[in-house]
Design an enzyme around this catalytic site. Sequence first.
Site, short mmCIF file in Angstrom:
data_model
loop_
_atom_site.label_atom_id
_atom_site.label_comp_id
_atom_site.label_asym_id
_atom_site.label_seq_id
_atom_site.Cartn_x
_atom_site.Cartn_y
_atom_site.Cartn_z
N THR A 12 0.82 -1.22 0.00
CA THR A 12 0.00 0.00 0.00
C THR A 12 0.86 1.27 0.00
O THR A 12 2.00 1.25 0.48
CB THR A 12 -0.91 0.01 1.26
OG1 THR A 12 -1.41 1.32 1.50
CG2 THR A 12 -0.16 -0.41 2.52
N ASP A 13 0.28 2.35 -0.47
CA ASP A 13 0.99 3.65 -0.42
C ASP A 13 1.20 4.11 1.02
O ASP A 13 2.02 5.00 1.28
CB ASP A 13 0.24 4.73 -1.22
CG ASP A 13 -1.21 4.95 -0.82
OD1 ASP A 13 -1.70 4.27 0.11
OD2 ASP A 13 -1.87 5.80 -1.45
N GLU A 14 0.46 3.50 1.96
CA GLU A 14 0.55 3.96 3.36
C GLU A 14 1.89 3.59 3.99
O GLU A 14 2.24 4.13 5.04
CB GLU A 14 -0.64 3.45 4.15
CG GLU A 14 -1.94 3.98 3.55
CD GLU A 14 -3.19 3.78 4.38
OE1 GLU A 14 -3.11 3.74 5.61
OE2 GLU A 14 -4.27 3.68 3.76
N TYR B 40 -1.90 -0.06 11.24
CA TYR B 40 -2.13 -0.79 9.98
C TYR B 40 -0.94 -0.64 9.05
O TYR B 40 -0.39 -1.62 8.55
CB TYR B 40 -3.41 -0.28 9.30
CG TYR B 40 -3.49 -0.62 7.82
CD1 TYR B 40 -3.68 -1.95 7.41
CD2 TYR B 40 -3.33 0.37 6.84
CE1 TYR B 40 -3.72 -2.27 6.05
CE2 TYR B 40 -3.37 0.04 5.48
CZ TYR B 40 -3.58 -1.27 5.10
OH TYR B 40 -3.61 -1.60 3.76
N LYS C 42 1.72 -3.43 7.57
CA LYS C 42 1.91 -3.68 6.13
C LYS C 42 3.39 -3.49 5.76
O LYS C 42 3.92 -4.20 4.91
CB LYS C 42 1.03 -2.74 5.29
CG LYS C 42 -0.45 -3.05 5.31
CD LYS C 42 -0.79 -4.41 4.70
CE LYS C 42 -0.59 -4.47 3.20
NZ LYS C 42 -1.02 -5.78 2.65
P1 NAD Z 1 -10.40 -6.60 2.75
O1 NAD Z 1 -10.34 -6.30 4.20
O2 NAD Z 1 -11.63 -6.25 1.99
O3 NAD Z 1 -10.15 -8.17 2.53
C1 NAD Z 1 -9.18 -8.88 3.22
C2 NAD Z 1 -9.48 -10.37 3.05
O4 NAD Z 1 -8.43 -11.11 3.71
C3 NAD Z 1 -10.80 -10.82 3.69
O5 NAD Z 1 -11.51 -11.65 2.80
C4 NAD Z 1 -10.35 -11.60 4.94
O6 NAD Z 1 -11.26 -12.64 5.29
C5 NAD Z 1 -9.00 -12.14 4.47
N1 NAD Z 1 -8.12 -12.46 5.60
C6 NAD Z 1 -7.82 -11.65 6.66
N2 NAD Z 1 -6.99 -12.28 7.50
C7 NAD Z 1 -6.74 -13.50 6.95
C8 NAD Z 1 -5.93 -14.60 7.34
N3 NAD Z 1 -5.21 -14.56 8.49
N4 NAD Z 1 -5.88 -15.69 6.56
C9 NAD Z 1 -6.61 -15.73 5.40
N5 NAD Z 1 -7.40 -14.74 4.99
C10 NAD Z 1 -7.46 -13.62 5.76
O7 NAD Z 1 -9.12 -5.91 2.13
P2 NAD Z 1 -8.90 -5.21 0.70
O8 NAD Z 1 -9.31 -3.80 0.78
O9 NAD Z 1 -9.46 -6.08 -0.37
O10 NAD Z 1 -7.30 -5.22 0.61
C11 NAD Z 1 -6.62 -6.31 -0.02
C12 NAD Z 1 -5.14 -6.05 0.05
O11 NAD Z 1 -4.84 -4.84 -0.65
C13 NAD Z 1 -4.61 -5.86 1.47
O12 NAD Z 1 -3.35 -6.48 1.56
C14 NAD Z 1 -4.50 -4.36 1.62
O13 NAD Z 1 -3.49 -4.02 2.57
C15 NAD Z 1 -4.11 -3.97 0.21
N6 NAD Z 1 -4.48 -2.61 -0.21
C16 NAD Z 1 -5.77 -2.17 -0.05
C17 NAD Z 1 -6.11 -0.89 -0.48
C18 NAD Z 1 -7.52 -0.36 -0.35
O14 NAD Z 1 -7.75 0.83 -0.58
N7 NAD Z 1 -8.51 -1.19 -0.02
C19 NAD Z 1 -5.14 -0.06 -1.06
C20 NAD Z 1 -3.82 -0.56 -1.21
C21 NAD Z 1 -3.52 -1.84 -0.78
P1 TYD Z 2 -10.47 4.82 4.62
O1 TYD Z 2 -11.47 4.42 3.60
O2 TYD Z 2 -10.59 4.27 6.00
O3 TYD Z 2 -9.04 4.51 3.98
P2 TYD Z 2 -7.55 4.89 4.54
O4 TYD Z 2 -7.65 5.29 5.94
O5 TYD Z 2 -6.82 3.58 4.37
O6 TYD Z 2 -7.04 5.97 3.63
O7 TYD Z 2 -10.47 6.40 4.75
C1 TYD Z 2 -10.30 7.21 3.60
C2 TYD Z 2 -10.31 8.66 4.04
O8 TYD Z 2 -11.61 8.99 4.56
C3 TYD Z 2 -9.34 8.94 5.18
O9 TYD Z 2 -8.78 10.25 5.00
C4 TYD Z 2 -10.20 8.90 6.42
C5 TYD Z 2 -11.54 9.44 5.92
N1 TYD Z 2 -12.73 8.89 6.62
C6 TYD Z 2 -13.71 9.76 7.09
O10 TYD Z 2 -13.62 10.99 6.94
N2 TYD Z 2 -14.79 9.23 7.72
C7 TYD Z 2 -14.94 7.90 7.92
O11 TYD Z 2 -15.95 7.47 8.53
C8 TYD Z 2 -13.93 7.01 7.41
C9 TYD Z 2 -14.04 5.52 7.59
C10 TYD Z 2 -12.84 7.56 6.77
#
Ligand code: NAD
Ligand code: TYD
Length: 343
Positions: free
Chosen positions: A124-126, A149, A153
Amino acid sequence: MTTLLVTGGCGFIGSNYVRWVLDRHPDYRIINVDKLTYAGNPANLKDLDGDERYRFVQADIGDTPRMTDLMRGVDLVAHFAAESHVDRSLAGAGEFIATNVFGTYSLLVAARENGVNRFLHVSTDEVYGPVGPENPSTEDAAFRPTSPYAASKTGGELMASSFFHSYRFPVVITRGANTIGPYQYPEKAIPLFTTNAIEGKPLPLYGDGRQVRDRLYVTDHCAAADLVLHEGEPGRAYNVWAGNDCDNRAAAEAIVDTLGASHDLITPVEDRAGHDQSYYMDGSRLRGMGWRPQYDLESSLRTTVEWYRDNRWWWEPIKSGEYQDYYEKQYGKRLAAAGKQSP
Ligand code: NAD
Ligand code: TYD
C-alpha cells in the site's frame, strides 16, 4: 493449466481480482485461501459457484503446515489477505501483526518450499506515510508508516523483500493507492458514505474533511496487480497511482449529488487519531510497463456509487450484523457530539 493461489479472495480487491483473472486467463485455475474474517464474504464470488476452475479453501495464512500443503503444484501466488482497516488497527493491532506480518512470512515459507515461480505481495501507499503533492514517493522513497495498519503492512512487505534478497525467491510488490469499487466492506469511507446516504443517515467526515486520497478504481488495481505478477522484475516494487486524488469532503459531496441526497447529511465529526493528510506516489514505473487507469476521478466515484445504489442485496445484510456494534463504538459518541444520533 497454470495454478494461481490467491489469498484474501473473499475480500474487496481479492474478489475482484479472482473474477478478473478467470475472465482473462482461460488456462488458469484459482485456489482462493481466505479465513473469512468479518471482512471476508463468500457472497462476493457467488457467481463462481460451480466453476471448475475455482476452488475455495477456508484457512488462516498463518497456518504454515496447511499453507505448505495447499501450495503443492501452485505456480503463482497473489497475496491480498490482510487486516485492512486503519480505524480498527487504532483500536487494537494484534490481528494486524498476526496476519499482515506473521501470515505473510508463513506464506513466503510455504511458497518457497514448494518452488513457486512468482509471489505477488500486495502492499500500500501507506508504507510511505503522509506525503504531499510536491514530493510524490518513488519506489525508492523511505518508509515512514504512521498507523498500526501501515506499520504492519510495512513489516510484511519488508519480510517479502527479504526473501528476494536472502534467497532470490521471486517476489514482486505492488503499492496500491486508496481503492474503491464494488464489494468493499462498508467500513471504508466511500462505501460507508454511499450506503449511509442511500439510507438517509449522516456521512461522518473526519476533522475538516480536507485529507486527500487517490480514488483508484478496483479493476484498475487488478490490472496493475496482474501485470506486475506476470511481468514485474523480481525484487522490485511498483506504485499503483491513478491520479484521481480528491479530498474527503469533495468525495462526500460527489456521492450525495450522484444519489440526489441532501448535503446536510455530511457531518463533520471528531478526527481520526494521527490522520495522514495525504499520500502521493510517482506512478511512472508502472506506466512505463504500459499500465493506464481506465477510470478517472468522476467515473471511478460514479460507477462505485451506482453499484451500491443498485446492489442493496449485497450490503444490507452486512450492515445488519456485527457491523452495528462496530459502528456504535466507532461513531456513536462522535455523531452524538455533532448533534446527530448514530443509526
Ligand atoms: P479486505 O479487508 O476487503 O479483505 C481482506 C481479506 O483477507 C478478507 O476476505 C479476509 O477474510 C481475508 N483475511 C484476513 N486475514 C486473513 C488470514 N489470516 N488468513 C486468510 N485470509 C485472511 O481488504 P482489501 O481492501 O481487499 O485489501 C486487499 C489487500 O490490498 C490488502 O493487503 C491491503 O493491505 C491492500 N491494499 C488495499 C487498499 C484499499 O484501498 N482497499 C489499497 C492498497 C492496498
Ligand atoms: P479509509 O477508507 O478508512 O481509507 P484509509 O484510511 O486507508 O485511507 O479512509 C479514507 C479517508 O476517509 C481517510 O482520510 C479517512 C476518511 N474517513 C472519514 O472521513 N470518515 C470515515 O468514517 C472514514 C471511515 C474515513
